[in-house]
Write an enzyme that holds these catalytic residues in place. Sequence first.
Site, PDB file in Angstrom:
ATOM      1  CG  ASP A  41      -2.039  -1.020   1.109  1.00 47.34           C
ATOM      2  OD1 ASP A  41      -2.246  -1.536   0.001  1.00 47.34           O
ATOM      3  OD2 ASP A  41      -2.692  -1.292   2.132  1.00 47.34           O
ATOM      4  CD  GLU A  90      -0.217  -5.341  -9.733  1.00 47.05           C
ATOM      5  OE1 GLU A  90       0.277  -6.371 -10.218  1.00 47.05           O
ATOM      6  OE2 GLU A  90      -1.267  -5.343  -9.070  1.00 47.05           O
TER       7      GLU A  90
END
Length: 690
Positions: free
Chosen positions: A537, A563
Amino acid sequence: MSTRPRFAPNRWCLRLVCGVLALGLAACQPDARTDAASVASPEVLARLDALDPDLRLRPREIDDELRELSAQQPPGSASRLAVLGLRAVVLARVDEAARYEDLREQLAQWPGREDPRVATTLRLTEAVMEARRAALSNQGQKLRKILGILDEIDETGQPQRQLLTLWEMRAGVFTEQGEFDKALRAGHRVLELSDGPIATLTRRVYARLQLAAIYAAAQQFDQAVKTQAEAEQLAAGDKRPLLRYFVAVNRGSIYQDRDRAITEAASQAALEAARETGFDDLIANALANRADDFLRKKEWASAIALTTEAVRLAQKRNDVYAAALGRHNLGIALMHTGQITQGRQEIEAGFKQAAEAGAATGMDALYEEYGRALQEVGLTQDAVQAYLKERQFRRQLYRDDLRKTVLEAQEALEADRRSREIELLNRDMSLKNEQLRASQLEFRLWLLMGGCVLAAGVLLLMAYRRVRRTNMALQSTNERLKVQSERDPLTGLANRRHFQAAIRQREEQDLLRGSVFLIDIDHFKRINDNFGHAAGDTVLVDVSRRLRQALREDDLVVRWGGEEFLIVIKSSDPVFAQHLGQRLLEAIGGQAVVHERHTIPVTASIGFASFPIEPHGVSLHWERAIDMVDTLMYMAKAHGRNKAYGLQWADAADGDALLALSEQMEAAWHDGKVRLSTPAGPAQWTEPRP
């Protein structure tokens, strides 16, 4: 090269958890000995303990014995309930509907359910049975909901063995889902129960192994090593191969990314212990782990021998997932020994098996690994196709996760909406009451106080203003929720919903005009595996910030998937797009991301194109444009990552011709039918390691 089983997120950790649960089967018996008011017969408890070692070998025969033993016990007795508790576990292995329904019916008709303590014990028994089945069928959300019983009951006086089983499963679920704080709390509760009145050497060892695995998954290496050492010290004098197997598996898990020598020694010890047990599933798993060691060292012949045996055992046990994974690993090894055709046949057969069995989890990682192998043997175009399949599965998993998140958010919003509606209804009723009281007051005092009408009017006006303010607040909340629904909560970037509304402004006659960039962080799964999801994160947030800093205010930046990021800019100049691609590579990879005490190198692969495409001025609808840029991004991956591949020119007179070229972009590039620019990122890049 790592070729871990990918049908579960963390092979070593989850295999350990499953092993702890499978071998601690006696823990599912109600421990009536903790409650003097409900005491199971010592003879029955001894019989259940004696059956425990054979559960794995002959579950159907064991269930037949348990059914007979149950019928011999008085109805409603603690002894019969203890037998049914163990049956619940056995049937998770047998998985036969008729037996399962028979057990459910017995629990449903249990006498004395009106007693709160008995009702709770029955709920625990049912929860064990339902949780086992949910775990075996990979129903993660359902399993988590079932385990929520531990938040609802008073554990005082309840059978500690059942509690232990449920807490073990809860610790495993939280570990798998990356909620390590909750996993550790659950792990410590398991430790407390295992060291309590039902303590045995085996339970104490397994509790520490599970806790060590959680520490390792949470990147608490020192604590993991310390807890593992406690488990090994307890088990030092125990020669049972089953216990030695799980001790070795856990040791390999902890050291797998830190000390390969320790991991290899552990996997060899696990294989030797597994062979002693004679359990085919343990042997197959140990073979896969040991083969992984040889694959990492590129000792292909040894890997082929072990993987071939693992596939044979998996097929013997009719374990489709293990067989598919084994064939994949076998194919990877064969390809690297020059047997490319045979290797690809094994891999494709494995994919087919997994697809027929409905496997989706982990398929993205397997296709990524396949693409890397194709790239290493020089089949770049095929590698691109494998990477595209990886992306397809990754998108599906992302959509599934997103759908679950949306449903959860929708439930919360619905609850909030209902709460506001109730509040408004209460206020409306208060207003009506005020109106009624005002009318009554006006009627009674009409002759005496003419000003009462004015007072009632003022009262009504005040109530009206209160309702109006509430409605305005609701409108403001709805507007705020709309904005939030178009933003990614982690990065603050626009999401797909916002993109689909904004992209219409950048199209001319349904054709895109501008430059499109698709960005994928390299080896993001390794970052999550090596450093934890919290580190992942942090990387996403930091990369988002770097992208925003590298772009202009009016450029559209979207978090496109896990991502992945999508950028659309107004300029359609291919030269400008090339320079921007270089700038984005440097912005992302120019410096490492810092998370806690870790320094994480980060790079990305980028695909980009400017529309209309020169020299014929061909453009596409935005969906087709993104698909083409997607292919370019995977070409960047296939050519080594940390690169940007951009389409500068294409020998295509219309959209159909352009799409046809994009399907074979690598070949078209070599044939001179397209021209690509290929800026590279910063050279000082190494794979992420803790």
